[in-house]
Design an enzyme around this catalytic site. Structure first.
Site, PDB file in Angstrom:
ATOM      1  N   SER A  13      16.035  95.919  40.170  1.00  0.00           N
ATOM      2  CA  SER A  13      15.179  96.774  39.341  1.00  0.00           C
ATOM      3  C   SER A  13      14.429  95.907  38.344  1.00  0.00           C
ATOM      4  O   SER A  13      15.047  95.241  37.503  1.00  0.00           O
ATOM      5  CB  SER A  13      16.023  97.804  38.599  1.00  0.00           C
ATOM      6  OG  SER A  13      15.256  98.337  37.529  1.00  0.00           O
ATOM      7  N   HIS A  38      12.821  97.725  43.166  1.00  0.00           N
ATOM      8  CA  HIS A  38      12.949  99.035  42.527  1.00  0.00           C
ATOM      9  C   HIS A  38      12.114  99.078  41.233  1.00  0.00           C
ATOM     10  O   HIS A  38      12.228  98.190  40.386  1.00  0.00           O
ATOM     11  CB  HIS A  38      14.428  99.263  42.224  1.00  0.00           C
ATOM     12  CG  HIS A  38      14.786 100.605  41.688  1.00  0.00           C
ATOM     13  ND1 HIS A  38      15.011 101.710  42.496  1.00  0.00           N
ATOM     14  CD2 HIS A  38      14.999 101.036  40.419  1.00  0.00           C
ATOM     15  CE1 HIS A  38      15.338 102.743  41.741  1.00  0.00           C
ATOM     16  NE2 HIS A  38      15.336 102.369  40.467  1.00  0.00           N
ATOM     17  N   ASP A  40      11.152 101.391  37.936  1.00  0.00           N
ATOM     18  CA  ASP A  40      11.605 102.519  37.117  1.00  0.00           C
ATOM     19  C   ASP A  40      10.480 103.033  36.230  1.00  0.00           C
ATOM     20  O   ASP A  40      10.076 102.375  35.268  1.00  0.00           O
ATOM     21  CB  ASP A  40      12.785 102.075  36.243  1.00  0.00           C
ATOM     22  CG  ASP A  40      14.062 101.934  37.052  1.00  0.00           C
ATOM     23  OD1 ASP A  40      14.421 102.896  37.744  1.00  0.00           O
ATOM     24  OD2 ASP A  40      14.677 100.864  36.987  1.00  0.00           O
ATOM     25  N   MET A  42       9.225 105.755  33.569  1.00  0.00           N
ATOM     26  CA  MET A  42       9.764 106.696  32.569  1.00  0.00           C
ATOM     27  C   MET A  42       8.626 107.187  31.687  1.00  0.00           C
ATOM     28  O   MET A  42       7.741 106.405  31.312  1.00  0.00           O
ATOM     29  CB  MET A  42      10.829 106.016  31.711  1.00  0.00           C
ATOM     30  CG  MET A  42      11.950 105.374  32.518  1.00  0.00           C
ATOM     31  SD  MET A  42      13.301 104.803  31.470  1.00  0.00           S
ATOM     32  CE  MET A  42      14.222 103.778  32.625  1.00  0.00           C
ATOM     33  N   HIS A  74      11.027 104.897  41.461  1.00  0.00           N
ATOM     34  CA  HIS A  74      11.946 105.894  40.897  1.00  0.00           C
ATOM     35  C   HIS A  74      11.261 106.562  39.714  1.00  0.00           C
ATOM     36  O   HIS A  74      11.097 105.941  38.656  1.00  0.00           O
ATOM     37  CB  HIS A  74      13.234 105.160  40.486  1.00  0.00           C
ATOM     38  CG  HIS A  74      14.270 106.028  39.850  1.00  0.00           C
ATOM     39  ND1 HIS A  74      15.359 105.509  39.177  1.00  0.00           N
ATOM     40  CD2 HIS A  74      14.408 107.375  39.791  1.00  0.00           C
ATOM     41  CE1 HIS A  74      16.111 106.501  38.734  1.00  0.00           C
ATOM     42  NE2 HIS A  74      15.554 107.641  39.071  1.00  0.00           N
ATOM     43  N   MET A  76      11.271 108.812  36.764  1.00  0.00           N
ATOM     44  CA  MET A  76      12.043 109.554  35.763  1.00  0.00           C
ATOM     45  C   MET A  76      11.026 110.220  34.839  1.00  0.00           C
ATOM     46  O   MET A  76      10.889 109.871  33.664  1.00  0.00           O
ATOM     47  CB  MET A  76      12.981 108.599  35.013  1.00  0.00           C
ATOM     48  CG  MET A  76      14.184 108.201  35.866  1.00  0.00           C
ATOM     49  SD  MET A  76      14.980 106.682  35.296  1.00  0.00           S
ATOM     50  CE  MET A  76      13.899 105.482  36.054  1.00  0.00           C
ATOM     51  N   MET A 145      22.550 108.921  40.681  1.00  0.00           N
ATOM     52  CA  MET A 145      22.555 108.114  39.452  1.00  0.00           C
ATOM     53  C   MET A 145      24.007 107.872  39.029  1.00  0.00           C
ATOM     54  O   MET A 145      24.793 108.816  38.918  1.00  0.00           O
ATOM     55  CB  MET A 145      21.825 108.839  38.315  1.00  0.00           C
ATOM     56  CG  MET A 145      20.316 108.950  38.480  1.00  0.00           C
ATOM     57  SD  MET A 145      19.440 107.375  38.658  1.00  0.00           S
ATOM     58  CE  MET A 145      19.867 106.544  37.124  1.00  0.00           C
ATOM     59  N   ASP A 180      22.256 104.003  41.560  1.00  0.00           N
ATOM     60  CA  ASP A 180      21.472 103.333  40.515  1.00  0.00           C
ATOM     61  C   ASP A 180      22.179 103.446  39.174  1.00  0.00           C
ATOM     62  O   ASP A 180      22.399 104.544  38.663  1.00  0.00           O
ATOM     63  CB  ASP A 180      20.095 104.027  40.462  1.00  0.00           C
ATOM     64  CG  ASP A 180      19.114 103.334  39.525  1.00  0.00           C
ATOM     65  OD1 ASP A 180      19.472 102.321  38.902  1.00  0.00           O
ATOM     66  OD2 ASP A 180      17.983 103.838  39.426  1.00  0.00           O
TER      67      ASP A 180
HETATM   68  C1  DX5 Z   1      18.127 103.524  34.653  1.00  0.00           C
HETATM   69  C2  DX5 Z   1      17.251 103.013  35.777  1.00  0.00           C
HETATM   70  C3  DX5 Z   1      17.852 101.900  36.524  1.00  0.00           C
HETATM   71  C4  DX5 Z   1      18.106 100.655  35.719  1.00  0.00           C
HETATM   72  C5  DX5 Z   1      19.439 100.160  36.150  1.00  0.00           C
HETATM   73  O1  DX5 Z   1      17.727 104.740  34.194  1.00  0.00           O
HETATM   74  O2  DX5 Z   1      16.964 104.041  36.712  1.00  0.00           O
HETATM   75  O3  DX5 Z   1      17.148 101.590  37.713  1.00  0.00           O
HETATM   76  O4  DX5 Z   1      17.162  99.635  35.915  1.00  0.00           O
HETATM   77  O5  DX5 Z   1      19.837  99.151  35.303  1.00  0.00           O
HETATM   78  P1  DX5 Z   1      21.266  98.470  35.387  1.00  0.00           P
HETATM   79  O6  DX5 Z   1      21.402  97.908  36.786  1.00  0.00           O
HETATM   80  O7  DX5 Z   1      21.181  97.430  34.335  1.00  0.00           O
HETATM   81  O8  DX5 Z   1      22.291  99.529  35.117  1.00  0.00           O
HETATM   82 ZN    ZN Z   2      16.093 103.398  38.746  1.00  0.00          ZN
END
Ligand code: DX5
Ligand code: ZN
Length: 225
Positions: A13, A38, A40, A42, A74, A76, A145, A180
């Site tokens: 990620s 990956h 992320d 947000m 992903h 969010m 998750m 994840d």
């Molecule tokens: C968290 C993200 C993850 C994040 C995971 O909300 O969706 O993808 O990058 O990070 P680690 O591997 O550090 O838990």
């Molecule tokens: Zn993620």
């Protein structure tokens, strides 16, 4: 379905990467064997932080695809159905939306497929795994998750192992399960044993001094290709 999702894989990620040299960091994990990157996204609404949008996907698309790898996006964000076109055009290979963030999950997954992208649905730790069963006909990837979404570097929630086992039994072998949050060399074997195929790891890869070495250690522990 991308054949890349047939095997056990680690998806680094980039949330934990050094954004001042993002391209180099992605090249490093690809050199170590990563074939799923990956991303992320947000929005400051579904989760408190604001991270990145389609321009980051677009910026990475060429180098990732040139290496035979894919971009796993992903979302969010609330109302992800409004952003499918933008991420598909930017080069997303998967778009994973949260079941909690879209009113019409079935329709949203269909729309992702219609955009020519693999359709994924994610569930937070407090959402029943059964909620994905009724959309299985339009689902290419199911993301469990293992932390509450929003930040990298959180601790793995142990109950996730049982949740993955249950979802795996409910969905059968045709729909890969992604996990994840809190994945490192010690938690990776637990989730693989429960039936997860795609393991996202952020801080355990990019938070380490040598991301290539860190990637390889997790891949080895998971029995990933
Ligand atoms: C968290 C993200 C993850 C994040 C995971 O909300 O969706 O993808 O990058 O990070 P680690 O591997 O550090 O838990
Ligand atoms: Zn993620």
């Amino acid at each position: 379905m991308s054949e890349l999702l047939n095997d056990i894989r680690i998806a680094p990620s980039i949330l934990s990467a050094d954004f001042a040299r993002l391209g180099d960091q992605v090249d490093q994990v690809i050199a170590a064997g990563a074939r799923v990157i990956h991303v992320d996204v947000m929005d400051g609404q579904f989760v408190p932080p604001i991270t990145m949008g389609p321009i980051i996907v677009q910026a990475l698309s060429e180098r990732v695809k040139a290496a035979g790898a894919i971009l796993d996006v992903h979302l969010m964000i609330n109302n992800p159905e409004n952003q499918i076109e933008a991420f598909a055009n930017a080069g997303a290979d998967t778009i994973v939306v949260h079941a909690e963030a879209t009113t019409h999950l079935h329709r949203t997954l269909n729309a992702i497929r219609e955009a020519g992208v693999l359709a994924g649905a994610a569930i937070c730790p407090g959402t029943a795994v059964e909620s994905l069963v009724d959309v299985s006909e339009v689902l290419d990837l199911a993301l469990v998750m293992s932390v509450n979404p929003g930040w990298g570097g959180q601790s793995f929630i142990e109950a996730s192992v049982g949740r993955i086992e249950r979802l795996s039994a409910l969905l059968g072998p045709g729909i890969p399960i992604e996990v994840d949050g809190g994945i490192d060399a010690s938690t990776a074997p637990l989730v693989v044993g429960a039936g997860a195929k795609l393991l996202v790891a952020g801080s355990a890869v990019f938070g380490k001094p040598d991301p290539e070495l860190a990637y390889s250690a997790i891949a080895e522990a998971a029995g990933a290709v």
